[in-house]
Motif scaffolding. Sequence first.
Motif, PDB file in Angstrom:
ATOM      1  N   GLN A   9       0.815  -1.208   0.000  1.00  0.00           N
ATOM      2  CA  GLN A   9       0.000   0.000   0.000  1.00  0.00           C
ATOM      3  C   GLN A   9       0.849   1.258   0.000  1.00  0.00           C
ATOM      4  N   SER A  10       2.152   1.097   0.138  1.00  0.00           N
ATOM      5  CA  SER A  10       3.029   2.248   0.247  1.00  0.00           C
ATOM      6  C   SER A  10       3.295   2.856  -1.121  1.00  0.00           C
ATOM      7  N   ILE A  11       3.652   4.108  -1.098  1.00  0.00           N
ATOM      8  CA  ILE A  11       4.006   4.802  -2.345  1.00  0.00           C
ATOM      9  C   ILE A  11       5.322   4.262  -2.889  1.00  0.00           C
ATOM     10  N   LYS A  14       4.281   1.477  -5.063  1.00  0.00           N
ATOM     11  CA  LYS A  14       3.561   1.975  -6.226  1.00  0.00           C
ATOM     12  C   LYS A  14       4.507   2.568  -7.258  1.00  0.00           C
ATOM     13  N   VAL A  18       5.313   0.868 -10.935  1.00  0.00           N
ATOM     14  CA  VAL A  18       5.123   1.671 -12.155  1.00  0.00           C
ATOM     15  C   VAL A  18       6.364   1.586 -13.026  1.00  0.00           C
ATOM     16  N   THR A 205      10.975   8.233  -2.167  1.00  0.00           N
ATOM     17  CA  THR A 205      10.018   8.126  -1.064  1.00  0.00           C
ATOM     18  C   THR A 205      10.645   8.358   0.306  1.00  0.00           C
TER      19      THR A 205
END
Length: 618
Positions: A9-11, A14, A18, A205
């Motif tokens: 769920q963390s950026i 993500k 990507v 991040t």
Amino acid sequence: MNKKIGFFQSIHFKISIVFILLLLATIEIIGAYFTQQLQRQNMDTFKTSLQVKPYTNTQLADQLNKTDTKAANAEIANIISDMSNSQITDIQVIDNKETIRGISNYSSRDLIGQRSTDPDIRLTDNSKSLYKTRVINGENYYIQVLPITSNTGDNNGIVGLIYIKASMSSVYNSIQNVMVIFLTASLVASILGAVIALFIARAVTMPIDEMKKQAIRIANGDYSGQVKVYGQDELGQLAQAVNNLSIRVEEAQEASDSERRRLDNVLAHMTDGVIATDRHGKITIINETAMQLFDCTQEETIGESVMTLLDVESEDNIQKFLEKRTEMFITLNEGHGQEIILHANFSLIQRITGFVSGMVCVFHDVTEQQQNEQEQRQFVSNVSHELRTPLTSVRSYIEALNDGAWQDPDIAPEFLKVTQEETDRMIRMINDLLNLSRMDQGTSKMNLEWVNLNEFVSYVLNRFDMIIKNNQEDQQKSKDYTIKRVLGSHDLWAEIDTDKMTQVIDNIVNNAINYSPDGGVITVRLVKTANRVIISISDQGLGIPRKDINKIFDRFYRVDKARSRHQGGTGLGLAISKEVVESHKGRIWVESTEGKGSTFYISLPFEPLNEGEPWDAV
């Protein structure tokens, strides 16, 4: 707020996914395009290697045109052997009569001279070329049937066909090998790309995570931390902005806390009561003074309606109530104990838009002010009444004298005597008022001296004994009374103004005599405590009603007004006595039972002297 966030769920995840998806998509697109181009190029190369040279076509045509079939077939076999390569598995030359004239496969040489049974040859139009692939025994083959043309003699035109069958295994094997290499490279690139993406995402991040933690610390009131600035890019500028924000928020919070503490101190030490409410009239803030005035606690009032606390009955809401009035007087404990009169001021708390978010109530204790105003009004009324009565009497007698009564030798002296008595009473009243005024203003001088109270009280009482003796000798008709002394044998020294204290004892003893029945006993006692000496004067009179005891020392107050005025009293004696005693740092009070007499107490400070120490020792 600081809830644990899962990796998926963390950026961080993500951003990484990507990058990885972009990399995979790029590799897939490139791989598909590369495979397609490689396959087409290999096929083009393969087909090019199978092309029949024009001179080969001419040679074959010349041989098919010869009448010497055996010699021609031998030559055709030579030509076919020159055309053979590793990819070609079978080459056949068929004349226009569908007879096999040459074949590259030695095991099938016995088919030469026979009619061809191959469907691709028989179904092929001699004027057209045929290109196709066929799977034979699980293997891909490329087949092409080409017409052999001749430009000589009567046989100008198509004289036969050339059948070529080639295996495509080498082409597909080459493509497969390249694909394996490509997939391996793609897998390695994907793994490296994923690792690089994780590091890149971490680099992006990590400052964001630190800024998040700093924001949480700021929200929790901790402004000590600072976000590390990793560079001068946008994230670095954002980190610097967060650090500046932390400093600004800390300064604003400190200013807010300081202002709140200042406000709390102001509210706590205000002599006025303050109550703040929300827009519905529910109490949100109440200071200590207000709690003392209303005799309540903070827990009891917070959240309660201010209308209930003020005991105000209104059908309107709080806003309409305040629109009607901005101030009012409130009486607390009315009819129950000591009344408190409050002057309440109300003020709405409004935003710029006009929205009412609450109100502030300020309560000022005006009990003493109201009482002083009442006393002043009462004082003026009493003075006017006390002066009007003797003035009216004096005026009446003077008018009577002026009308001719002065010529009457019997009436004139009586009228003049009454006029003189009333004038003396007014003079005494004015002198008493002047004395009270001096005491109130603190301009009355005290001539203090150390006095033995035993001797001093005896001296004052001796004067009354002399009056009793004179009245008995003159056989005047006056009240008969007795003064009883209980003074003790110990010397009690106190620093007093003898003239003023003499006036005090005279006033109280005179009142005891006036209000005692004929033959009554007046008892004067002198009692010592630890550091006080108490003088008590008791009578056997009618006593003082309970409702009048608290008012007996008020100015011009009389329990029996008619009798007091008839006896010539001004109504100021006890008021003056109270002022004199209090100026000596003492206290005066009365205890009385109606019908059984009264006892007045005077408490004065004194310092006990050691034995053998002179009274004037310093």
